[in-house]
Design an enzyme around this catalytic site. Structure first.
Site, PDB file in Angstrom:
ATOM      1  N   CYS A 169       5.891   3.610  -1.420  1.00 45.91           N
ATOM      2  CA  CYS A 169       4.594   4.284  -1.300  1.00 45.91           C
ATOM      3  C   CYS A 169       3.842   3.813  -0.070  1.00 45.91           C
ATOM      4  CB  CYS A 169       3.768   4.084  -2.564  1.00 45.91           C
ATOM      5  SG  CYS A 169       3.647   2.376  -3.096  1.00 45.91           S
ATOM      6  N   GLU A 192      -1.628   3.470  -9.499  1.00 45.90           N
ATOM      7  CA  GLU A 192      -1.081   3.195  -8.167  1.00 45.90           C
ATOM      8  C   GLU A 192      -0.124   4.337  -7.858  1.00 45.90           C
ATOM      9  OE1 GLU A 192      -2.354   0.910  -6.509  1.00 45.90           O
ATOM     10  OE2 GLU A 192      -3.145  -0.539  -7.950  1.00 45.90           O
ATOM     11  N   LEU A 193      -0.562   5.263  -7.002  1.00 41.90           N
ATOM     12  CA  LEU A 193       0.164   6.516  -6.813  1.00 41.90           C
ATOM     13  C   LEU A 193       0.789   6.590  -5.417  1.00 41.90           C
ATOM     14  CD1 LEU A 193      -2.459   8.753  -8.648  1.00 41.90           C
ATOM     15  CD2 LEU A 193      -0.510   7.510  -9.617  1.00 41.90           C
TER      16      LEU A 193
END
Length: 463
Positions: free
Chosen positions: A265, A231-232
């Protein structure tokens, strides 16, 4: 790796923690494997009881935990309290749903000779979780609750600037009755991460973090033939169509970009506005951002928090300078923030073109990229012209059409008339450089299990 608590608001170094020794890592692996052999056969009822107790303890001491979150990474106290509650809800989601989500699945075989086939979901063993600092408790809960529910055990390598949060969550689970070894926090070094991944008792790694960290860990996991989920980063598009309710949309835009100091994010990082309403939106958005109040994140009157560290703030300021050097226009908004601190001046970037590298960057702070689109088709094209694909949103008063536009945006999550959100009962994950795999729901529950076929066949042999 310099594990330390530094108050982002004051810059004061509060406490340091030594890195784990190799011996401590080895002991954690040994203890974790022994714990797994017991935990994998532990009843769902026992697992539920422990997770529910942890949720209850979080709520019981919500203020204590929230203040620790604010102390270590600087988020607004109200947001920290919300994170504590969200973490409790994630634990409860699996209390209520894990058993039925993991139930054996009969397979509709076509040929009676295939027997009675079913798919079962069995735990694998130790899973390594590498988690970031921006949501110190939520990130742990998001991986821990499903993995413990599935029968796996967890080793945690948390971010180096939230060591007390990592320890507090480990203690929370022990206080809830979780057997020793089922969840262990390690102040691990980078070399120890590879050591852990190469251990035969470890069966996968879940990482939430930067693209750089993800690329390294994914490579290490691949070499060790271990599964990984990543999960970037993200640069969520916030698409505003010509029929959007502008006052409401503007309020959501200010919130969507600046919650958690813009360090999310799934922040609404790219505002893509059709030409018809661009000027009106930009005016209202500037006014909304200018009304944000910086200050002590423990103060309820503060609405814009500092970044997690002065280093993080310096990095964002450098990104702004680079964007301007390549042709963008930077407009600073609101009262001046104090210099040489972890605060970043809220900034709007316009005039970004694809030949400017900043067009494709993720800004992890209160920086808004605003694009003018000549029409809806161009707005969708700009939204999809990104190396990321995590979340996004579409604003329109025509909800049916909003869903049609959402279907054309290439990303893991799209919301109509709301910025991307995180909830216990919604899946989380993206595509492209935003990573792979999903967390939460049954998707996250089954990322690290053996989907095993059991087939009972009772027929005569052919010879």
């Amino acid at each position: 790796m310099a594990y330390a608590t530094t108050n982002p608001y004051t810059g004061e170094l509060i406490k340091t923690f030594p890195d784990a020794t190799d011996e401590e890592v080895s002991q954690a692996l040994e203890t974790g494997h022994a714990a797994f052999l017991e935990w994998k056969t532990t009843s769902f009822e026992t697992r539920r009881t422990i997770l529910q107790k942890a949720a209850d303890l979080l709520r019981q001491d919500s203020t204590k935990y929230a203040k620790l979150l604010t102390l270590e990474m600087g988020k607004l106290l109200a947001e920290a309290e919300g994170e504590v509650e969200l973490s409790a809800k994630i634990l409860e989601y699996y209390v209520q749903n894990a058993e039925k989500l993991l139930a054996p699945e009969p397979l509709p075989v076509e040929d009676p000779a295939e027997g009675q086939a079913e798919l079962v979901h069995e735990p694998l063993g130790i899973i390594l979780a590498i988690e970031p600092w921006n949501f110190p408790f939520y990130q742990i809960a998001r991986i821990l609750a499903p993995q413990l529910s599935a029968g796996n055990v967890l080793l945690l390598k948390h971010a180096s600037n939230v060591p007390q949060c990592a320890h507090a969550f480990e203690q929370l689970m022990l206080d809830a009755g979780l057997p020793k070894g089922c969840f262990k926090n390690l102040y691990a070094t980078r070399s120890q991460i590879e050591m852990i991944l190469n251990d035969r008792r470890v069966h996968g790694v879940a990482l939430t973090g930067s693209e750089g960290a993800g690329a390294i860990v994914a490579s290490q996991a691949a070499k060790a033939l271990k599964k990984s989920t990543m999960e970037l980063g993200g640069a969520d598009a916030f698409v505003i169509l010509k029929d959007a309710d502008l006052p409401k949309t503007t309020q959501w835009a200010v919130f969507g970009r600046h919650w958690n100091g813009g360090q999310v994010c799934v922040s609404s990082k790219r505002m893509i506005v059709v030409d018809d309403v661009y000027d009106e939106f930009l005016k209202g958005y500037q006014e909304g951002v200018a009304a944000l109040k910086i200050g002590d994140p423990m103060d309820p009157a503060t609405t814009l928090a500092p970044l997690s560290s002065k280093g993080a703030a310096d990095e964002v300021r450098h990104q702004i300078q680079e964007a301007v050097a390549h042709g963008a226009t930077a407009t600073e908004v609101g009262p001046k923030v104090p210099e040489d601190t972890a605060f970043v001046q809220p900034t709007i970037l316009t005039g970004l073109t694809p030949d400017n590298p900043a067009y494709y960057w993720e800004f992890f702070g209160p920086v808004s990229l605003i694009f003018k689109a000549k029409d809806e088709a161009e707005a969708i094209a700009i939204a999809n012209d990104s190396p990321f694909g995590l979340g996004g949103s579409v604003f329109t008063q025509d909800l049916k059409h909003g869903k049609e536009v959402a279907q054309q945006i290439s990303t893991g999550m799209v919301f109509v008339n709301h910025p991307t959100m995180v909830k216990a009962d919604l899946p989380f994950g993206g595509i492209r450089r935003s990573g792979y795999g999903r967390e939460l729901l049954g998707l996250g529950l089954k990322e690290f299990v053996n989907h095993k076929l059991i087939d009972v066949v009772d027929i005569d042999a052919p010879f």
